[in-house]
Motif scaffolding. Sequence first.
Motif, mmCIF file in Angstrom:
data_model
loop_
_atom_site.group_PDB
_atom_site.id
_atom_site.type_symbol
_atom_site.label_atom_id
_atom_site.label_comp_id
_atom_site.label_asym_id
_atom_site.label_seq_id
_atom_site.Cartn_x
_atom_site.Cartn_y
_atom_site.Cartn_z
ATOM 1 N N LEU A 79 40.758 93.725 59.590
ATOM 2 C CA LEU A 79 39.858 93.219 58.547
ATOM 3 C C LEU A 79 39.483 94.360 57.608
ATOM 4 N N ASP A 80 39.498 94.100 56.308
ATOM 5 C CA ASP A 80 39.074 95.133 55.363
ATOM 6 C C ASP A 80 37.572 94.990 55.098
ATOM 7 N N LYS A 81 37.020 95.901 54.316
ATOM 8 C CA LYS A 81 35.572 95.918 54.071
ATOM 9 C C LYS A 81 35.089 94.647 53.387
ATOM 10 N N LYS A 82 35.893 94.106 52.498
ATOM 11 C CA LYS A 82 35.521 92.886 51.768
ATOM 12 C C LYS A 82 35.370 91.703 52.734
ATOM 13 N N GLU A 83 36.315 91.555 53.673
ATOM 14 C CA GLU A 83 36.276 90.459 54.653
ATOM 15 C C GLU A 83 35.103 90.626 55.612
ATOM 16 N N VAL A 84 34.854 91.860 56.040
ATOM 17 C CA VAL A 84 33.718 92.120 56.931
ATOM 18 C C VAL A 84 32.416 91.760 56.228
ATOM 19 N N GLU A 85 32.275 92.132 54.954
ATOM 20 C CA GLU A 85 31.061 91.817 54.210
ATOM 21 C C GLU A 85 30.901 90.306 54.031
ATOM 22 N N ALA A 86 32.008 89.573 53.800
ATOM 23 C CA ALA A 86 31.948 88.114 53.664
ATOM 24 C C ALA A 86 31.498 87.479 54.986
ATOM 25 N N ILE A 87 31.976 88.010 56.100
ATOM 26 C CA ILE A 87 31.570 87.481 57.417
ATOM 27 C C ILE A 87 30.092 87.757 57.642
ATOM 28 N N ARG A 88 29.636 88.952 57.304
ATOM 29 C CA ARG A 88 28.227 89.325 57.518
ATOM 30 C C ARG A 88 27.283 88.452 56.678
ATOM 31 N N GLN A 89 27.723 88.007 55.509
ATOM 32 C CA GLN A 89 26.876 87.180 54.648
ATOM 33 C C GLN A 89 26.731 85.750 55.172
ATOM 34 N N CYS A 90 27.616 85.334 56.048
ATOM 35 C CA CYS A 90 27.607 83.947 56.543
ATOM 36 C C CYS A 90 26.934 83.805 57.900
ATOM 37 N N ILE A 91 26.299 84.884 58.402
ATOM 38 C CA ILE A 91 25.732 84.866 59.754
ATOM 39 C C ILE A 91 24.219 85.045 59.670
ATOM 40 N N HIS A 92 23.516 84.419 60.629
ATOM 41 C CA HIS A 92 22.062 84.565 60.722
ATOM 42 C C HIS A 92 21.671 86.021 60.957
ATOM 43 N N ASP A 93 22.238 86.613 61.994
ATOM 44 C CA ASP A 93 21.876 87.982 62.385
ATOM 45 C C ASP A 93 23.154 88.814 62.438
ATOM 46 N N PRO A 94 23.617 89.333 61.310
ATOM 47 C CA PRO A 94 24.893 90.030 61.277
ATOM 48 C C PRO A 94 24.921 91.318 62.104
ATOM 49 N N ASP A 95 23.752 91.930 62.342
ATOM 50 C CA ASP A 95 23.716 93.189 63.100
ATOM 51 C C ASP A 95 23.949 92.975 64.590
#
Length: 190
Positions: free
Chosen positions: A164-180
Motif C-alpha cells: 500500500l502506498d501513502k495515498k491508499e493508507v491515508e484513504a483507509i485511515r479517513q474511513c475508520i472510526h479510530d484509525p490509530d
Amino acid sequence: MTDKPTRGKPPVSGRFRKGQSGNLKGRPKSKVATPTSSAIEVILDKTLIVNRNGKPREISVEEALQQHTLQQALEGNRSAQREVLKWIIRRDKYHAAENQRNSPNAVTVRYSYCPDNANEALLLLKVAAPNPKYEDNDKAIEHLLLEPWAVQAALTRRRGGKKLDKKEVEAIRQCIHDPDSLRWPKGALE
C-alpha cells in the motif's frame, strides 16, 4: 345353400335368424371362481419379522425385497443399481407433481437496489457506524465510518499483491472510526 351341416356349423334350417337367440337366459355363468389377485400380489401382502441390530421388526415382503435390492445395488450389482435409480426417478416425479399441486400462487418479488439498503445492513451488522461529525445533520447515515475490527480483518486477509502506498493508507485511515487502533501487517506499507 344346402341344408347339409358343414364342419363346425349347424345346418341352415337349424340356425337362428339374425337378432334372435335360442338361449333366453343368456350364457351360463362359470362355476369356477376367477382369482382377484395374482400369486405375487398375495405374497407381497404378507409380512415378515426381521432382526435388525438385534431388534425384531415386522416388515412387508415388498419392503424386504426393496432392502435386498438396495443392498445388492450398494454391493455393485448393475441391474439392482438401475432399479434403485428407477425408484429415485419415480419418487422425484411424484414429489415434483405434489409440490406443483400444493404450491401457492406465485409471488412476485421486486428488489430495489439503493445504497441506503447497504448502509442499513452495515449498521445492523455493526461493520460501520454513523460519522459523529454529521450527527446533527439528516445525512449522518450517508456518512458512515468503518469499525476498526472490520478493516483489520480485511488487512490481515490481504495476501500477495503490491504494498500500500501513502495515498491508499491515508484513504483507509479517513474511513475508520479510530484509525490509530489499526495494526498494519508487515510488508503492507511502502
